[in-house]
Enzyme design. Structure first.
Site, mmCIF file in Angstrom:
data_model
loop_
_atom_site.group_PDB
_atom_site.id
_atom_site.type_symbol
_atom_site.label_atom_id
_atom_site.label_comp_id
_atom_site.label_asym_id
_atom_site.label_seq_id
_atom_site.Cartn_x
_atom_site.Cartn_y
_atom_site.Cartn_z
ATOM 1 N N LYS A 81 0.800 -1.223 0.000
ATOM 2 C CA LYS A 81 0.000 0.000 0.000
ATOM 3 C C LYS A 81 0.830 1.269 0.000
ATOM 4 C CE LYS A 81 -4.041 -1.858 -0.074
ATOM 5 N NZ LYS A 81 -5.059 -1.504 -1.050
HETATM 6 N N1 PMP Z 1 -3.537 -7.962 1.522
HETATM 7 C C1 PMP Z 1 -3.368 -7.029 2.437
HETATM 8 C C2 PMP Z 1 -2.649 -7.387 3.708
HETATM 9 C C3 PMP Z 1 -3.866 -5.745 2.237
HETATM 10 O O1 PMP Z 1 -3.706 -4.806 3.183
HETATM 11 C C4 PMP Z 1 -4.582 -5.479 1.045
HETATM 12 C C5 PMP Z 1 -5.168 -4.133 0.808
HETATM 13 N N2 PMP Z 1 -6.061 -3.661 1.787
HETATM 14 C C6 PMP Z 1 -4.743 -6.472 0.120
HETATM 15 C C7 PMP Z 1 -4.193 -7.707 0.379
HETATM 16 C C8 PMP Z 1 -5.521 -6.279 -1.151
HETATM 17 O O2 PMP Z 1 -4.961 -5.364 -2.050
HETATM 18 P P1 PMP Z 1 -5.899 -4.465 -2.964
HETATM 19 O O3 PMP Z 1 -6.629 -3.506 -2.062
HETATM 20 O O4 PMP Z 1 -4.965 -3.745 -3.881
HETATM 21 O O5 PMP Z 1 -6.849 -5.330 -3.689
#
Ligand code: PMP
Length: 338
Positions: free
Chosen positions: A44
């Site tokens: 992120k």
């Molecule tokens: N895994 C974790 C630990 C995350 O924090 C996130 C995002 N909140 C994701 C997967 C999923 O990624 P995305 O929001 O880009 O789909």
């Protein structure tokens, strides 16, 4: 001197490492993209930096301003890291399901945290996103990052994660596997890889079995930050703007037990301490890999570190409370099925 001027210079450029033991019996190669190498601790950071740059350019975020977001933790960590480096305040609405380590990380970066109940419908004012919207309205100089609707989220992965993987594998990647939370990772990275390969790369979502994204019934599940949970009182299922379902060719649907066991195996068998959603992603890659051959090259994205889940995924007592205790004397090798 070989130095950097800011932690923001360290966002992206994460390593690919081959999985060698959990992949026993597979003919294809599986490489993991280790997003925990980012300075705020996860994938992120990429979108946090991109969203803040954009807000500054458009005059939505000014000196002395406050960054507000609804986050399960990692977007908050990325935003808080950027905010600390650039001198902004941060306030985050975070669901109570998120691990206490994630809340501690946000506070360590100097952010204010409002913990919201996890079991309320989206239209409830106490819901995590409703709370973030209200905070952004109430706080003078506030900017709501809005990762679920912000086009800079998938775009950051299209600009950075996708090209990195293409270059690191010299275009040999055949399959990309990732979880879907906001959908930004799979949409941006998957879109780039499909374009670069002329449509040859297959994009696979690794989704909690109960998640609505892959056709589940939406009942609650344990893995954090991915999938789509349906509250019984929710009016409708609406995909986030940051998710383009057309990029995903297929899903692997992973039960909690298999996700958490795979995360634990990655620590014990590969030396990779990663989070629960990484367990889901790798479990998906292993299921996918069972049907692939020696010419196939799978890249699976591991979003964050297991340090954030020491009190949960890696705690035997917590696992037992969830009814998911490993059987006594069980070999970590996981020769048995899910
Ligand atoms: N895994 C974790 C630990 C995350 O924090 C996130 C995002 N909140 C994701 C997967 C999923 O990624 P995305 O929001 O880009 O789909």
């Amino acid at each position: 001197m070989s130095v950097h001027e800011s932690p923001l210079d360290l966002v992206g450029g994460t390593p690919l490492v081959r999985l060698r033991r959990v992949t026993g019996g597979l003919d294809c190669a599986v490489y993991a993209k280790l997003e925990s190498a980012n300075p705020g601790g996860g994938a992120k950071d990429r979108i946090a930096a991109a969203m803040v740059d954009d807000a500054e350019e458009r005059g939505l975020l000014r000196p002395g301003g406050t960054i507000v977001e609804a986050t399960s933790g990692n977007t908050g960590a990325g935003l808080a890291m950027v905010a600390a480096a650039r001198g902004y305040r941060c306030v985050f609405a975070i669901p109570e399901k998120s691990s206490r380590e994630k809340v501690a990380v946000l506070r360590a970066f100097g952010a204010d945290v409002v913990v919201c109940p996890s079991g309320v419908p989206p239209q409830d004012p106490a819901h995590v996103r409703a709370t973030a919207v209200r905070l952004a309205e109430e706080i003078p100089g506030a900017w709501l990052a809005d990762q679920y609707n912000n086009p800079r989220n998938p775009e950051a992965h299209y600009r950075t994660t996708g090209p990195e993987i293409w270059k690191q594998t010299r275009g040999r990647i055949t399959h990309f596997v990732a979880g879907v939370g906001t959908g930004g990772t799979i949409t941006g990275t998957g879109r780039f890889l499909k374009e670069a390969s002329g449509g040859a790369v297959t994009v696979v979502g690794a989704d909690p079995e109960a998640s609505v994204y892959s056709g589940g019934d939406g009942r609650p599940y344990l893995v954090e930050s991915i999938g789509h949970f349906r509250h019984p009182d929710a009016a409708e299922d609406r995909w986030p703007e940051s998710y383009d379902p057309a990029v995903v060719d297929r899903f692997e649907r992973i039960p909690d037990r298999e996700s958490l066991r795979t995360a634990r195996r990655l620590a014990r068998e590969e030396g990779l301490l990663v989070g629960g959603s990484s367990g889901t992603a790798v479990a998906g890659a292993l299921r996918l890999g069972a049907g692939l051959g020696p010419d196939d090259l799978v890249v699976v994205l591991l979003p964050d570190s297991g340090h954030l889940y020491l009190s949960k995924v890696f705690d035997d007592g917590w696992l037992a409370e969830q009814g998911l205790a490993e059987p006594a004397g069980a070999e970590p090798a996981g020769a048995e099925g899910p």
